[in-house]
Design an enzyme around this catalytic site. Sequence first.
Site, PDB file in Angstrom:
ATOM      1  N   ASP A 124       0.865  -1.181   0.000  1.00  0.00           N
ATOM      2  CA  ASP A 124       0.000   0.000   0.000  1.00  0.00           C
ATOM      3  C   ASP A 124       0.900   1.228   0.000  1.00  0.00           C
ATOM      4  O   ASP A 124       2.003   1.202   0.559  1.00  0.00           O
ATOM      5  CB  ASP A 124      -0.908   0.003   1.241  1.00  0.00           C
ATOM      6  N   LEU A 130     -18.202  -9.038  -1.657  1.00  0.00           N
ATOM      7  CA  LEU A 130     -18.243  -9.098  -0.193  1.00  0.00           C
ATOM      8  C   LEU A 130     -19.209  -8.085   0.382  1.00  0.00           C
ATOM      9  O   LEU A 130     -19.345  -6.985  -0.145  1.00  0.00           O
ATOM     10  CB  LEU A 130     -16.848  -8.803   0.366  1.00  0.00           C
ATOM     11  N   LYS A 170     -20.692  -7.551 -11.995  1.00  0.00           N
ATOM     12  CA  LYS A 170     -20.552  -6.826 -10.726  1.00  0.00           C
ATOM     13  C   LYS A 170     -21.504  -5.618 -10.674  1.00  0.00           C
ATOM     14  O   LYS A 170     -22.278  -5.452  -9.725  1.00  0.00           O
ATOM     15  CB  LYS A 170     -19.097  -6.374 -10.579  1.00  0.00           C
ATOM     16  N   PHE A 222     -33.370  -9.010   0.525  1.00  0.00           N
ATOM     17  CA  PHE A 222     -33.322  -7.633   0.010  1.00  0.00           C
ATOM     18  C   PHE A 222     -34.701  -7.065  -0.273  1.00  0.00           C
ATOM     19  O   PHE A 222     -34.912  -6.324  -1.225  1.00  0.00           O
ATOM     20  CB  PHE A 222     -32.378  -7.521  -1.203  1.00  0.00           C
ATOM     21  N   CYS A 243     -20.895   0.954  -1.894  1.00  0.00           N
ATOM     22  CA  CYS A 243     -21.014   0.288  -3.191  1.00  0.00           C
ATOM     23  C   CYS A 243     -22.276   0.634  -3.969  1.00  0.00           C
ATOM     24  O   CYS A 243     -22.209   0.939  -5.151  1.00  0.00           O
ATOM     25  CB  CYS A 243     -20.965  -1.226  -3.010  1.00  0.00           C
ATOM     26  N   ARG A 294     -20.109   5.733   4.987  1.00  0.00           N
ATOM     27  CA  ARG A 294     -20.173   6.262   3.624  1.00  0.00           C
ATOM     28  C   ARG A 294     -21.601   6.141   3.090  1.00  0.00           C
ATOM     29  O   ARG A 294     -22.214   5.095   3.166  1.00  0.00           O
ATOM     30  CB  ARG A 294     -19.199   5.500   2.714  1.00  0.00           C
TER      31      ARG A 294
HETATM   32  C1  UDX Z   1     -23.082  -4.509  -1.087  1.00  0.00           C
HETATM   33  C2  UDX Z   1     -23.329  -5.809  -1.853  1.00  0.00           C
HETATM   34  O1  UDX Z   1     -24.304  -6.581  -1.136  1.00  0.00           O
HETATM   35  C3  UDX Z   1     -22.017  -6.586  -2.009  1.00  0.00           C
HETATM   36  O2  UDX Z   1     -22.248  -7.735  -2.795  1.00  0.00           O
HETATM   37  C4  UDX Z   1     -21.003  -5.682  -2.700  1.00  0.00           C
HETATM   38  O3  UDX Z   1     -19.753  -6.329  -2.822  1.00  0.00           O
HETATM   39  C5  UDX Z   1     -20.828  -4.389  -1.944  1.00  0.00           C
HETATM   40  O4  UDX Z   1     -22.112  -3.744  -1.779  1.00  0.00           O
HETATM   41  P1  UDX Z   1     -22.658  -3.794   1.439  1.00  0.00           P
HETATM   42  O5  UDX Z   1     -22.412  -2.408   0.923  1.00  0.00           O
HETATM   43  O6  UDX Z   1     -21.745  -4.334   2.464  1.00  0.00           O
HETATM   44  O7  UDX Z   1     -22.645  -4.824   0.221  1.00  0.00           O
HETATM   45  O8  UDX Z   1     -24.128  -3.771   2.042  1.00  0.00           O
HETATM   46  P2  UDX Z   1     -25.461  -4.644   1.949  1.00  0.00           P
HETATM   47  O9  UDX Z   1     -25.534  -5.619   3.049  1.00  0.00           O
HETATM   48  O10 UDX Z   1     -25.686  -5.157   0.596  1.00  0.00           O
HETATM   49  O11 UDX Z   1     -26.538  -3.488   2.284  1.00  0.00           O
HETATM   50  C6  UDX Z   1     -26.556  -2.294   1.520  1.00  0.00           C
HETATM   51  C7  UDX Z   1     -27.585  -1.326   2.062  1.00  0.00           C
HETATM   52  O12 UDX Z   1     -28.890  -1.758   1.755  1.00  0.00           O
HETATM   53  C8  UDX Z   1     -27.564  -1.096   3.572  1.00  0.00           C
HETATM   54  O13 UDX Z   1     -27.700   0.294   3.821  1.00  0.00           O
HETATM   55  C9  UDX Z   1     -28.777  -1.861   4.074  1.00  0.00           C
HETATM   56  O14 UDX Z   1     -29.304  -1.294   5.241  1.00  0.00           O
HETATM   57  C10 UDX Z   1     -29.718  -1.681   2.894  1.00  0.00           C
HETATM   58  N1  UDX Z   1     -30.722  -2.761   2.781  1.00  0.00           N
HETATM   59  C11 UDX Z   1     -30.348  -4.053   2.539  1.00  0.00           C
HETATM   60  C12 UDX Z   1     -32.080  -2.443   2.836  1.00  0.00           C
HETATM   61  O15 UDX Z   1     -32.451  -1.266   3.032  1.00  0.00           O
HETATM   62  N2  UDX Z   1     -33.002  -3.430   2.674  1.00  0.00           N
HETATM   63  C13 UDX Z   1     -32.645  -4.724   2.432  1.00  0.00           C
HETATM   64  O16 UDX Z   1     -33.539  -5.547   2.282  1.00  0.00           O
HETATM   65  C14 UDX Z   1     -31.275  -5.036   2.372  1.00  0.00           C
END
Ligand code: UDX
Length: 437
Positions: A36, A149, A202, A247, A258, A325
């Site tokens: 890094d 992830l 992705k 979801f 993301c 974020r």
């Molecule tokens: C996400 C993707 O799931 C992952 O595959 C990718 O690599 C990175 O982005 P992450 O950002 O860790 O992962 O969060 P995730 O668990 O997917 O949740 C994203 C957001 O959606 C959160 O703010 C969560 O509160 C919200 N969420 C999730 C909802 O509002 N409702 C749901 O049913 C699921």
Amino acid sequence: MNANEKPAIGVIGVGWVGLVTAGCFAQLGHPVFAVDVDERKVDALRAGGELPIHEPGLPELIERNRGRLRFTTEIDDVLDAARLLFCCVDTPPTYSGDADLSRVESVIAALPDGGGHALVMKSTVPAGTGTAIRRRRPGLAYVSCPEFLKEGSAVEDFLHPDRVVIGADPGSEAAGDAVADVYEPLGGTQVRTDVASAEMIKLASNAFLATKISFINEIANVCEEVGADVSEVAGGMGLDDRIGPKFLRAGIGWGGSCFGKDTIALKKLAGNTGYHFQLLSAVIDVNELQKRRVVGKLKQHLGSLAGRRIALLGLAFKPDTDDMRDAASLVLAARLQGEGAEVRAYDPIAEQRARELLPDVEISDSPASALEGADAAILVTEWPEFAELDWEESARRMANPLLVDGRNFLDPARLRAAGFTYEGIGRPADGGAAAEA
Ligand code: UDX
């Protein structure tokens, strides 16, 4: 290298993805060389102190495999030791909404031609990036291997993948096979495809998940109008195999590093080719409005918010992370302050980040002190400890026991019995019991 020894792996960039990748490959028995540019970060990792990020299981994983992990600021150390180089640098959005590829570019500039290296792209890049790199550097083997992830369960996700996507174009097949070999012990379906398709998998996956959430959030908003309960609706929908139960949790919208970035990146990518991705525009708009609707709910109960004290319970974009974020809490705090309210907040681990990002918000060290004298509370992040709160006592602490449950996390009947006026998202309105009490 003897026959039992696993090949060395290079990891470029030890942010969240890089550290998880390095730790997990070391756990699989590979010597891992991680580089890094941030000297302080590398020094801290070498010294074995606290990790710069909160990710369950990661500190233990790094500690357990310390013997196989080398952290350095010199890319040459990595290039000498490893052929397979996993690029995990970040690609933040620029002002135009396109991904900033400058860190990826500096990695490519550092790679020699003819060194037998293969660049394995884990960083999220716009579809077409890999092809452009190969055009410029035909001697460099290139594989797209996007990461899926989830924060909070990244180590588990890495070690037990649903699928591993490996995109390689003609000329890079051997590198694709090498990536397939290192992932093979983890199981999961391996998707072997071309680079552009891997890049699209992705972006499309994240955009689809974001779409699913915005969809159920709009259904929730309609449920409020017709007196239906979105949790019941989502439960009934999810039993259809083609829809699935995941979801479909309605709330105050998605956040994190993301979803926002990838949906905007995909929209921009399409736009750059002259295609208007209409659906994604709506998905993003719905998410922005969803956070703001909470302010409207408070106003329905309290009238003007000027001078009111509002408590935010949870600040991280989701539980089990200190990542803020694109968190709904940032928009909510700003909107509430814009309405003249005084905002107090509590988060079990994002406290440090919150002090930097929300300098005008009073950060409390317990839910009780955040709730003290508050005119309303908003549950922003569904931390398990909020389910265990003594809600009777919390109601007594508040000047006005009004709770907007932004994640439909709590039991409305229990909250109402504790004396609260409870509002969820897409749940039938309060029967008025609390208001009468
Ligand atoms: C996400 C993707 O799931 C992952 O595959 C990718 O690599 C990175 O982005 P992450 O950002 O860790 O992962 O969060 P995730 O668990 O997917 O949740 C994203 C957001 O959606 C959160 O703010 C969560 O509160 C919200 N969420 C999730 C909802 O509002 N409702 C749901 O049913 C699921």
